[in-house]
Design a protein around this motif. Structure first.
Motif, PDB file in Angstrom:
ATOM      1  N   VAL A   7       0.824  -1.201   0.000  1.00  0.00           N
ATOM      2  CA  VAL A   7       0.000   0.000   0.000  1.00  0.00           C
ATOM      3  C   VAL A   7       0.859   1.253   0.000  1.00  0.00           C
ATOM      4  O   VAL A   7       0.599   2.210  -0.715  1.00  0.00           O
ATOM      5  CB  VAL A   7      -0.942  -0.011   1.229  1.00  0.00           C
ATOM      6  CG1 VAL A   7      -1.757   1.272   1.277  1.00  0.00           C
ATOM      7  CG2 VAL A   7      -1.864  -1.214   1.167  1.00  0.00           C
ATOM      8  N   VAL A   8       1.928   1.230   0.801  1.00  0.00           N
ATOM      9  CA  VAL A   8       2.789   2.406   0.905  1.00  0.00           C
ATOM     10  C   VAL A   8       3.410   2.772  -0.436  1.00  0.00           C
ATOM     11  O   VAL A   8       3.440   3.934  -0.829  1.00  0.00           O
ATOM     12  CB  VAL A   8       3.892   2.173   1.963  1.00  0.00           C
ATOM     13  CG1 VAL A   8       4.957   3.248   1.866  1.00  0.00           C
ATOM     14  CG2 VAL A   8       3.285   2.153   3.350  1.00  0.00           C
ATOM     15  N   CYS A  10       2.322   2.417  -3.335  1.00  0.00           N
ATOM     16  CA  CYS A  10       1.353   2.978  -4.275  1.00  0.00           C
ATOM     17  C   CYS A  10       1.146   4.470  -4.065  1.00  0.00           C
ATOM     18  O   CYS A  10       0.864   5.206  -5.005  1.00  0.00           O
ATOM     19  CB  CYS A  10       0.009   2.260  -4.132  1.00  0.00           C
ATOM     20  SG  CYS A  10       0.036   0.551  -4.677  1.00  0.00           S
ATOM     21  N   PHE A  11       1.276   4.931  -2.795  1.00  0.00           N
ATOM     22  CA  PHE A  11       0.853   6.285  -2.495  1.00  0.00           C
ATOM     23  C   PHE A  11       1.946   7.199  -1.942  1.00  0.00           C
ATOM     24  O   PHE A  11       1.723   8.366  -1.753  1.00  0.00           O
ATOM     25  CB  PHE A  11      -0.287   6.245  -1.461  1.00  0.00           C
ATOM     26  CG  PHE A  11      -1.531   5.588  -1.960  1.00  0.00           C
ATOM     27  CD1 PHE A  11      -2.466   6.318  -2.667  1.00  0.00           C
ATOM     28  CD2 PHE A  11      -1.763   4.245  -1.731  1.00  0.00           C
ATOM     29  CE1 PHE A  11      -3.630   5.714  -3.119  1.00  0.00           C
ATOM     30  CE2 PHE A  11      -2.904   3.630  -2.190  1.00  0.00           C
ATOM     31  CZ  PHE A  11      -3.848   4.361  -2.890  1.00  0.00           C
ATOM     32  N   VAL A  12       3.122   6.663  -1.696  1.00  0.00           N
ATOM     33  CA  VAL A  12       4.112   7.411  -0.938  1.00  0.00           C
ATOM     34  C   VAL A  12       4.556   8.697  -1.634  1.00  0.00           C
ATOM     35  O   VAL A  12       4.711   9.730  -1.003  1.00  0.00           O
ATOM     36  CB  VAL A  12       5.325   6.518  -0.602  1.00  0.00           C
ATOM     37  CG1 VAL A  12       6.100   6.181  -1.849  1.00  0.00           C
ATOM     38  CG2 VAL A  12       6.227   7.218   0.412  1.00  0.00           C
ATOM     39  N   PHE A  15       1.915  11.487  -1.210  1.00  0.00           N
ATOM     40  CA  PHE A  15       1.777  12.007   0.132  1.00  0.00           C
ATOM     41  C   PHE A  15       3.008  12.800   0.557  1.00  0.00           C
ATOM     42  O   PHE A  15       2.922  13.732   1.345  1.00  0.00           O
ATOM     43  CB  PHE A  15       1.493  10.884   1.130  1.00  0.00           C
ATOM     44  CG  PHE A  15       0.865  11.401   2.379  1.00  0.00           C
ATOM     45  CD1 PHE A  15      -0.467  11.772   2.385  1.00  0.00           C
ATOM     46  CD2 PHE A  15       1.605  11.564   3.533  1.00  0.00           C
ATOM     47  CE1 PHE A  15      -1.055  12.285   3.531  1.00  0.00           C
ATOM     48  CE2 PHE A  15       1.028  12.074   4.675  1.00  0.00           C
ATOM     49  CZ  PHE A  15      -0.318  12.429   4.678  1.00  0.00           C
ATOM     50  N   GLU A  35       4.454   9.752   6.369  1.00  0.00           N
ATOM     51  CA  GLU A  35       4.479   9.336   4.967  1.00  0.00           C
ATOM     52  C   GLU A  35       4.245   7.835   4.832  1.00  0.00           C
ATOM     53  O   GLU A  35       3.532   7.368   3.948  1.00  0.00           O
ATOM     54  CB  GLU A  35       5.847   9.727   4.388  1.00  0.00           C
ATOM     55  CG  GLU A  35       6.032   9.502   2.916  1.00  0.00           C
ATOM     56  CD  GLU A  35       7.397  10.018   2.495  1.00  0.00           C
ATOM     57  OE1 GLU A  35       8.200   9.222   2.008  1.00  0.00           O
ATOM     58  OE2 GLU A  35       7.667  11.222   2.673  1.00  0.00           O
ATOM     59  N   PRO A  39      -0.996   6.053   3.886  1.00  0.00           N
ATOM     60  CA  PRO A  39      -1.705   5.258   2.870  1.00  0.00           C
ATOM     61  C   PRO A  39      -2.430   4.057   3.472  1.00  0.00           C
ATOM     62  O   PRO A  39      -3.545   3.734   3.082  1.00  0.00           O
ATOM     63  CB  PRO A  39      -0.584   4.822   1.919  1.00  0.00           C
ATOM     64  CG  PRO A  39       0.465   5.874   2.079  1.00  0.00           C
ATOM     65  CD  PRO A  39       0.431   6.244   3.527  1.00  0.00           C
ATOM     66  N   ASP A  42      -5.445   5.340   5.180  1.00  0.00           N
ATOM     67  CA  ASP A  42      -6.514   5.703   4.250  1.00  0.00           C
ATOM     68  C   ASP A  42      -7.370   4.488   3.894  1.00  0.00           C
ATOM     69  O   ASP A  42      -8.591   4.584   3.791  1.00  0.00           O
ATOM     70  CB  ASP A  42      -5.912   6.321   2.984  1.00  0.00           C
ATOM     71  CG  ASP A  42      -6.938   7.111   2.194  1.00  0.00           C
ATOM     72  OD1 ASP A  42      -7.628   7.949   2.811  1.00  0.00           O
ATOM     73  OD2 ASP A  42      -7.062   6.877   0.988  1.00  0.00           O
ATOM     74  N   SER A  43      -6.741   3.337   3.750  1.00  0.00           N
ATOM     75  CA  SER A  43      -7.492   2.106   3.468  1.00  0.00           C
ATOM     76  C   SER A  43      -8.421   1.760   4.622  1.00  0.00           C
ATOM     77  O   SER A  43      -9.583   1.395   4.430  1.00  0.00           O
ATOM     78  CB  SER A  43      -6.526   0.946   3.212  1.00  0.00           C
ATOM     79  OG  SER A  43      -5.750   1.171   2.063  1.00  0.00           O
ATOM     80  N   GLN A 430      -4.641  13.451   9.145  1.00  0.00           N
ATOM     81  CA  GLN A 430      -4.670  14.070   7.812  1.00  0.00           C
ATOM     82  C   GLN A 430      -4.805  15.568   7.902  1.00  0.00           C
ATOM     83  O   GLN A 430      -4.136  16.322   7.198  1.00  0.00           O
ATOM     84  CB  GLN A 430      -5.810  13.461   7.003  1.00  0.00           C
ATOM     85  CG  GLN A 430      -5.578  12.013   6.607  1.00  0.00           C
ATOM     86  CD  GLN A 430      -6.796  11.391   5.945  1.00  0.00           C
ATOM     87  OE1 GLN A 430      -7.925  11.769   6.216  1.00  0.00           O
ATOM     88  NE2 GLN A 430      -6.554  10.386   5.095  1.00  0.00           N
TER      89      GLN A 430
END
Length: 435
Positions: A7-8, A10-12, A15, A35, A39, A42-43, A430
């Motif tokens: 997951v990290v 994908c989004f790091v 962010f 950081e 992610p 968020d899931s 957030q």
């Protein structure tokens, strides 16, 4: 690759950009921690929204809408549920309010009840429901005040305060609920409210095999959880109501005296912790038990929320919680208490060591601790505390009521209280770290 890593990645990068232009000045190390965790968070946040959208009961296995649970997922409920439905559930609690101002724990649809032998009672204003109250608790009234406050803050709908229930406005009923605590659960000697003896914020007294109702065997006690909840409720009441100067002064004075007496009677300065109980008619525990050594995680967190500790004390409390987690071989700071009450001190078999509220691990309170760490800008600590809670939600594909020290899920598998406090903590993170 593990779940978190996938997951990290994908989004790091996205962010990282947001943190660079965020509202909070973070050190490089703190920024990396945020950081890495957001992610995944968020899931879990999306999972929480899906669960809360499906209903208002505490979770599977519960037929009731409970006020102490609803209070903790009210923020996310206001985001994903119909406002009219939320309002109706809140008003139902007032329809069951007793002549003395007391508020029930929860209500369940008639006629089947929940299969649990509560002493149900009924209201002509809500004939489709049966209600009940765990009288060992002293947090139903304060939970309702807090839930209404969250509803108003989330929706902007202050008109609920002028809704009429049984010839009185909601605002009047809220004031009567708080007066119930001063008239029926107040110790003049200590200037604090009392309840039955329980483990921290729990709802089980040690004297009986079930233990949810006050009776002749009850040992009345003062604790930090109940009194901190009252302070928060007064803060909320004064924050959302338009009251006269006289009434505002009255409740401000009540709050001030509560805060003074909490620090005077419940704070153990030498140990830098809250004492578990001040007993009004003796202790139910054997003299061989050094109860003063027990650290209450949940009550301490609510005290932080009530503004009863300094930032330095908040940081010290967090470090002590992590020390307890290590000593108990537990998974998160949701650990209820440490050390635990020995086997046999509670007649309820579910209250053995490291079980349920006697040393079980509850995100329901651990998540609230994270929110308070964020509020005090202790961001690295908040990330450290939050990550294991998020990972087990993903691993178990859901929100469980509590966990054993070796992280095995127990109780309801769709516990909305856990989902609610995690959603609130993630949302706070957030808001604190990005525009």
């Amino acid at each position: 690759m593990n779940i978190r890593g996938a997951v990290v990645l994908c989004f790091v990068s996205l962010f990282s950009f947001e943190i660079a232009y965020g509202q909070l000045s973070l050190s490089a190390d703190a920024a990396k921690k945020v950081e890495a965790i957001m992610p995944l968070a968020d899931s879990v946040k999306h999972m929480a929204e899906r669960l809360i959208k499906s209903g208002f009961t505490a979770g599977d296995g519960y037929g009731e809408v409970w006020i102490r649970d609803l209070n903790t997922f009210m923020n996310v409920a206001c985001k994903v549920n119909d406002k009219a439905a939320i309002r109706k559930h809140l008003l139902t609690f007032f329809q069951f309010q007793q002549p003395d101002g007391g508020i029930l724990d929860g209500y369940v649809p008639n006629p089947k009840g929940s299969g649990v032998p509560y002493n149900y009672y009924h209201s002509k204003l809500a004939p489709e429901y049966a209600g009940h109250k765990n009288t060992v608790e002293t947090d139903q009234e304060t939970s309702l005040v807090q839930a209404v406050a969250k509803y108003i803050r989330s929706t902007g709908d202050k008109s609920i305060l002028q809704d009429t229930v049984a010839s009185g406005t909601v605002q009047k009923h809220l004031e009567e609920a708080m007066q119930f605590l001063l008239k029926h659960r107040f110790s003049e000697k200590y200037g604090l409210i009392w309840g039955a003896t329980t483990a921290d914020w729990g709802d089980v007294q040690p004297e009986h095999s079930w233990g949810v109702e006050i009776d002749a065997d009850t040992h009345k006690a003062i604790d930090i959880y109940d009194n901190a909840m009252f302070v928060i409720a007064i803060n909320d009441y004064l924050g959302f109501t338009s009251v006269s100067g006289k009434e505002r002064k009255y409740w401000s004075d009540v709050r001030g005296k509560l805060k003074t007496n909490i620090r005077k009677h419940l704070w153990d300065k030498s140990r830098q912790k809250f004492v578990p109980h001040i007993y009004l008619n003796g202790s139910p525990f054997p003299a061989s038990l050094d109860e003063s050594a027990i650290y209450y995680h949940g009550g301490t967190t609510i005290a932080i929320e009530a503004g009863l500790l300094s930032k330095a004390e908040v940081k010290a409390a967090y470090l002590k919680m992590q020390e307890n987690v290590k000593a108990a071989n537990a998974a998160t700071i949701g650990l209820t208490i440490y050390p635990v009450y020995p086997a046999g001190t509670f007649k309820n078999k579910g209250m053995g060591p490291y079980s349920y509220q006697n040393g079980g691990d509850w995100t329901w309170f651990g998540g609230r601790t994270v929110s308070e760490l964020i509020r005090y800008d202790l961001i690295p600590e908040a990330c450290e505390a939050l990550e294991p809670m998020l990972l087990r939600v993903i691993k178990n594909k859901g929100f469980y009521e509590w966990y054993t020290p070796d992280n095995r899920p127990q109780g309801s598998s769709s516990f909305r209280g856990e989902a609610g406090v995690l959603w609130t903590a993630i949302t706070a993170m957030q808001a604190k770290t990005k525009k």
